[in-house]
Design a protein around this motif. Structure first.
Motif, PDB file in Angstrom:
ATOM      1  N   UNK A  23     -28.574  -4.723  26.875  1.00 35.66           N
ATOM      2  CA  UNK A  23     -28.916  -4.741  28.276  1.00 35.66           C
ATOM      3  C   UNK A  23     -29.606  -6.408  28.427  1.00 35.66           C
ATOM      4  N   UNK A  24     -29.995  -7.509  27.677  1.00 39.95           N
ATOM      5  CA  UNK A  24     -29.878  -8.438  28.735  1.00 39.95           C
ATOM      6  C   UNK A  24     -28.822  -9.555  28.612  1.00 39.95           C
ATOM      7  N   UNK A  25     -27.685  -9.125  27.768  1.00 38.98           N
ATOM      8  CA  UNK A  25     -26.328  -9.850  27.539  1.00 38.98           C
ATOM      9  C   UNK A  25     -25.879  -9.828  29.519  1.00 38.98           C
ATOM     10  N   UNK A  26     -25.789  -8.248  29.196  1.00 39.06           N
ATOM     11  CA  UNK A  26     -25.150  -7.418  30.048  1.00 39.06           C
ATOM     12  C   UNK A  26     -25.605  -7.865  32.154  1.00 39.06           C
ATOM     13  N   UNK A  27     -27.108  -8.068  32.345  1.00 40.93           N
ATOM     14  CA  UNK A  27     -27.810  -8.805  32.484  1.00 40.93           C
ATOM     15  C   UNK A  27     -27.642 -10.312  32.915  1.00 40.93           C
ATOM     16  N   UNK A  28     -27.823 -11.700  31.693  1.00 44.11           N
ATOM     17  CA  UNK A  28     -27.373 -12.371  32.194  1.00 44.11           C
ATOM     18  C   UNK A  28     -25.425 -12.618  32.683  1.00 44.11           C
ATOM     19  N   UNK A  29     -24.612 -11.911  32.111  1.00 44.27           N
ATOM     20  CA  UNK A  29     -23.170 -11.429  32.518  1.00 44.27           C
ATOM     21  C   UNK A  29     -23.066 -11.601  34.004  1.00 44.27           C
ATOM     22  N   UNK A  77     -23.251 -16.165  40.481  1.00 45.06           N
ATOM     23  CA  UNK A  77     -24.416 -17.621  41.136  1.00 45.06           C
ATOM     24  C   UNK A  77     -22.778 -17.920  41.522  1.00 45.06           C
ATOM     25  N   UNK A  78     -22.218 -17.511  40.487  1.00 42.86           N
ATOM     26  CA  UNK A  78     -20.203 -18.004  40.657  1.00 42.86           C
ATOM     27  C   UNK A  78     -20.030 -18.156  41.470  1.00 42.86           C
TER      28      UNK A  78
END
Length: 121
Positions: free
Chosen positions: A95-101, A107-108
């Motif tokens: 979940x953390x990695x999905x949120x960061x992605x 932002x990009x």
């Protein structure tokens, strides 16, 4: 019902393939006496992997160029599980990695839009 095919000898004569005599009824009864391991595989959570391996093995036995990869052993299943857990050790990590992605992509895109619209501001 015999599955033995005749073989040609050196002189061109046909010779029957030598195999120990078996009683077909006893053989089939022995197969019927084998336990059904499907509930055990379901309980362990590896039924899907087994079915995929079995289908690949049958393709290979029928002459397909590609068949089952590896052996159907517990150590291979543990190895695949460890490889999966390297990328996703827990649900929280996933979940953390999905949120960061997701936020990285947002932002990009926002940066691209700001770059395009800088003259309007």
């Amino acid at each position: 019902m015999s599955l033995q095919a005749p073989l040609l000898g050196a002189e061109g004569e046909q010779k029957a393939k030598q195999s120990p005599p078996t009683d077909e009824k006893a053989y089939l009864k022995g197969i019927a006496d084998l336990p059904d391991l499907t509930p055990l595989l379901e309980k362990q959570g590896i039924l899907g992997e087994y079915v995929a391996w079995r289908d690949g093995y049958m393709k290979w036995r029928k002459g397909d160029a590609r068949g089952a990869q590896g052996e159907n052993t517990l150590s291979d299943h543990n190895k695949r599980s460890a490889e999966f857990q390297t990328w996703y050790p827990t649900v929280k990590t996933y979940s953390f990695r999905r949120t960061i992605a997701f936020w990285g992509a947002v932002t990009c895109c926002e940066g691209c839009l700001l770059f395009l619209w800088i003259d309007l501001i």
